[in-house]
Write a protein that holds these residues in place. Structure first.
Motif, PDB file in Angstrom:
ATOM      1  N   ASP A  27       0.841  -1.198   0.000  1.00 42.85           N
ATOM      2  CA  ASP A  27       0.000   0.000   0.000  1.00 42.85           C
ATOM      3  C   ASP A  27       0.876   1.249   0.000  1.00 42.85           C
ATOM      4  O   ASP A  27       1.588   1.520   0.953  1.00 42.85           O
ATOM      5  CB  ASP A  27      -0.908  -0.007   1.223  1.00 42.85           C
ATOM      6  CG  ASP A  27      -1.922   1.122   1.232  1.00 42.85           C
ATOM      7  OD1 ASP A  27      -1.887   1.987   0.332  1.00 42.85           O
ATOM      8  OD2 ASP A  27      -2.759   1.143   2.148  1.00 42.85           O
ATOM      9  N   ALA A  28       0.821   1.994  -1.097  1.00 45.53           N
ATOM     10  CA  ALA A  28       1.611   3.224  -1.218  1.00 45.53           C
ATOM     11  C   ALA A  28       0.856   4.437  -0.693  1.00 45.53           C
ATOM     12  O   ALA A  28       1.412   5.535  -0.646  1.00 45.53           O
ATOM     13  CB  ALA A  28       1.998   3.451  -2.678  1.00 45.53           C
ATOM     14  N   THR A  29      -0.381   4.261  -0.292  1.00 50.29           N
ATOM     15  CA  THR A  29      -1.192   5.401   0.166  1.00 50.29           C
ATOM     16  C   THR A  29      -1.786   5.154   1.555  1.00 50.29           C
ATOM     17  O   THR A  29      -2.840   5.687   1.877  1.00 50.29           O
ATOM     18  CB  THR A  29      -2.324   5.696  -0.842  1.00 50.29           C
ATOM     19  OG1 THR A  29      -3.165   4.540  -0.960  1.00 50.29           O
ATOM     20  CG2 THR A  29      -1.763   6.065  -2.201  1.00 50.29           C
ATOM     21  N   GLU A  31      -1.181   6.294   4.386  1.00 49.83           N
ATOM     22  CA  GLU A  31      -1.400   7.467   5.249  1.00 49.83           C
ATOM     23  C   GLU A  31      -2.723   8.159   4.954  1.00 49.83           C
ATOM     24  O   GLU A  31      -3.252   8.871   5.800  1.00 49.83           O
ATOM     25  CB  GLU A  31      -0.240   8.453   5.160  1.00 49.83           C
ATOM     26  CG  GLU A  31      -0.121   9.188   3.842  1.00 49.83           C
ATOM     27  CD  GLU A  31       0.733   8.476   2.811  1.00 49.83           C
ATOM     28  OE1 GLU A  31       1.030   9.107   1.787  1.00 49.83           O
ATOM     29  OE2 GLU A  31       1.105   7.314   2.994  1.00 49.83           O
ATOM     30  N   ARG A  62       4.583  14.904  -5.536  1.00 50.44           N
ATOM     31  CA  ARG A  62       5.425  13.917  -4.865  1.00 50.44           C
ATOM     32  C   ARG A  62       5.213  12.529  -5.449  1.00 50.44           C
ATOM     33  O   ARG A  62       4.084  12.086  -5.594  1.00 50.44           O
ATOM     34  CB  ARG A  62       5.078  13.833  -3.378  1.00 50.44           C
ATOM     35  CG  ARG A  62       5.462  15.021  -2.595  1.00 50.44           C
ATOM     36  CD  ARG A  62       5.054  14.849  -1.142  1.00 50.44           C
ATOM     37  NE  ARG A  62       5.062  16.151  -0.515  1.00 50.44           N
ATOM     38  CZ  ARG A  62       4.316  16.491   0.516  1.00 50.44           C
ATOM     39  NH1 ARG A  62       3.504  15.617   1.065  1.00 50.44           N
ATOM     40  NH2 ARG A  62       4.382  17.697   1.012  1.00 50.44           N
ATOM     41  N   PRO A  63       6.297  11.829  -5.739  1.00 52.57           N
ATOM     42  CA  PRO A  63       6.117  10.409  -6.089  1.00 52.57           C
ATOM     43  C   PRO A  63       5.815   9.626  -4.818  1.00 52.57           C
ATOM     44  O   PRO A  63       6.018  10.123  -3.704  1.00 52.57           O
ATOM     45  CB  PRO A  63       7.481  10.023  -6.654  1.00 52.57           C
ATOM     46  CG  PRO A  63       8.433  10.946  -5.977  1.00 52.57           C
ATOM     47  CD  PRO A  63       7.681  12.241  -5.772  1.00 52.57           C
ATOM     48  N   ASP A  64       5.313   8.422  -4.963  1.00 46.46           N
ATOM     49  CA  ASP A  64       5.137   7.570  -3.792  1.00 46.46           C
ATOM     50  C   ASP A  64       6.496   7.412  -3.123  1.00 46.46           C
ATOM     51  O   ASP A  64       7.500   7.172  -3.784  1.00 46.46           O
ATOM     52  CB  ASP A  64       4.608   6.195  -4.195  1.00 46.46           C
ATOM     53  CG  ASP A  64       3.187   6.248  -4.739  1.00 46.46           C
ATOM     54  OD1 ASP A  64       2.451   7.193  -4.395  1.00 46.46           O
ATOM     55  OD2 ASP A  64       2.826   5.345  -5.506  1.00 46.46           O
ATOM     56  N   HIS A  65       6.527   7.595  -1.805  1.00 50.20           N
ATOM     57  CA  HIS A  65       7.807   7.474  -1.107  1.00 50.20           C
ATOM     58  C   HIS A  65       7.690   6.780   0.242  1.00 50.20           C
ATOM     59  O   HIS A  65       8.671   6.645   0.961  1.00 50.20           O
ATOM     60  CB  HIS A  65       8.473   8.843  -0.944  1.00 50.20           C
ATOM     61  CG  HIS A  65       7.716   9.802  -0.093  1.00 50.20           C
ATOM     62  ND1 HIS A  65       6.577  10.423  -0.516  1.00 50.20           N
ATOM     63  CD2 HIS A  65       7.948  10.231   1.156  1.00 50.20           C
ATOM     64  CE1 HIS A  65       6.119  11.213   0.450  1.00 50.20           C
ATOM     65  NE2 HIS A  65       6.934  11.106   1.469  1.00 50.20           N
ATOM     66  N   ARG A  66       6.492   6.346   0.578  1.00 52.33           N
ATOM     67  CA  ARG A  66       6.286   5.546   1.790  1.00 52.33           C
ATOM     68  C   ARG A  66       5.372   4.397   1.394  1.00 52.33           C
ATOM     69  O   ARG A  66       4.408   4.585   0.683  1.00 52.33           O
ATOM     70  CB  ARG A  66       5.561   6.354   2.879  1.00 52.33           C
ATOM     71  CG  ARG A  66       6.337   7.474   3.442  1.00 52.33           C
ATOM     72  CD  ARG A  66       5.493   8.080   4.568  1.00 52.33           C
ATOM     73  NE  ARG A  66       6.131   9.255   5.067  1.00 52.33           N
ATOM     74  CZ  ARG A  66       5.558  10.458   5.116  1.00 52.33           C
ATOM     75  NH1 ARG A  66       4.330  10.636   4.705  1.00 52.33           N
ATOM     76  NH2 ARG A  66       6.221  11.479   5.584  1.00 52.33           N
ATOM     77  N   TRP A  67       5.680   3.232   1.908  1.00 56.59           N
ATOM     78  CA  TRP A  67       4.858   2.075   1.592  1.00 56.59           C
ATOM     79  C   TRP A  67       4.647   1.248   2.845  1.00 56.59           C
ATOM     80  O   TRP A  67       5.521   1.154   3.702  1.00 56.59           O
ATOM     81  CB  TRP A  67       5.541   1.189   0.544  1.00 56.59           C
ATOM     82  CG  TRP A  67       5.857   1.908  -0.717  1.00 56.59           C
ATOM     83  CD1 TRP A  67       5.021   2.078  -1.792  1.00 56.59           C
ATOM     84  CD2 TRP A  67       7.070   2.570  -1.054  1.00 56.59           C
ATOM     85  NE1 TRP A  67       5.660   2.794  -2.772  1.00 56.59           N
ATOM     86  CE2 TRP A  67       6.934   3.111  -2.344  1.00 56.59           C
ATOM     87  CE3 TRP A  67       8.287   2.751  -0.398  1.00 56.59           C
ATOM     88  CZ2 TRP A  67       7.932   3.805  -2.986  1.00 56.59           C
ATOM     89  CZ3 TRP A  67       9.290   3.452  -1.035  1.00 56.59           C
ATOM     90  CH2 TRP A  67       9.105   3.968  -2.310  1.00 56.59           C
TER      91      TRP A  67
END
Length: 93
Positions: A27-29, A31, A62-67
């Protein structure tokens, strides 16, 4: 459709012992759906400049940066080159 969480968890419990490639969630989203997880999230000091860089960008740029990755023992992806760049992973039990 997608896989229901209850079905995923059952597969993790029952199928991971017999599967050579158990499933995992990516899951990249996270948050957006669970912002309180960000209170538990922190990057290692060696990577602290990366988050500063992303915070300086407009959210839509922003690119995805937390997963968030979730899976049983043995789950994961094959060795690969990430198209976005480099990443670090933390493992919790």
């Amino acid at each position: 459709g997608g896989l229901r969480l209850s079905d995923f968890l059952r597969e993790c419990r029952e199928g991971s012992a017999t599967s050579s490639s158990p499933p995992y969630l990516f899951d990249a989203t996270f948050e957006m759906g669970c912002p309180e997880l960000l209170d538990k999230y922190s990057e290692p000091p060696q990577f602290s400049g990366v988050d500063v860089f992303f915070r300086s960008m407009a959210p839509e740029d922003r690119p995805d940066h937390r997963w968030l990755l979730l899976g049983p023992a043995g789950s994961g992806s094959a060795f690969h080159v990430d198209p976005i760049g480099s990443a670090w992973n933390g493992v919790m039990h």
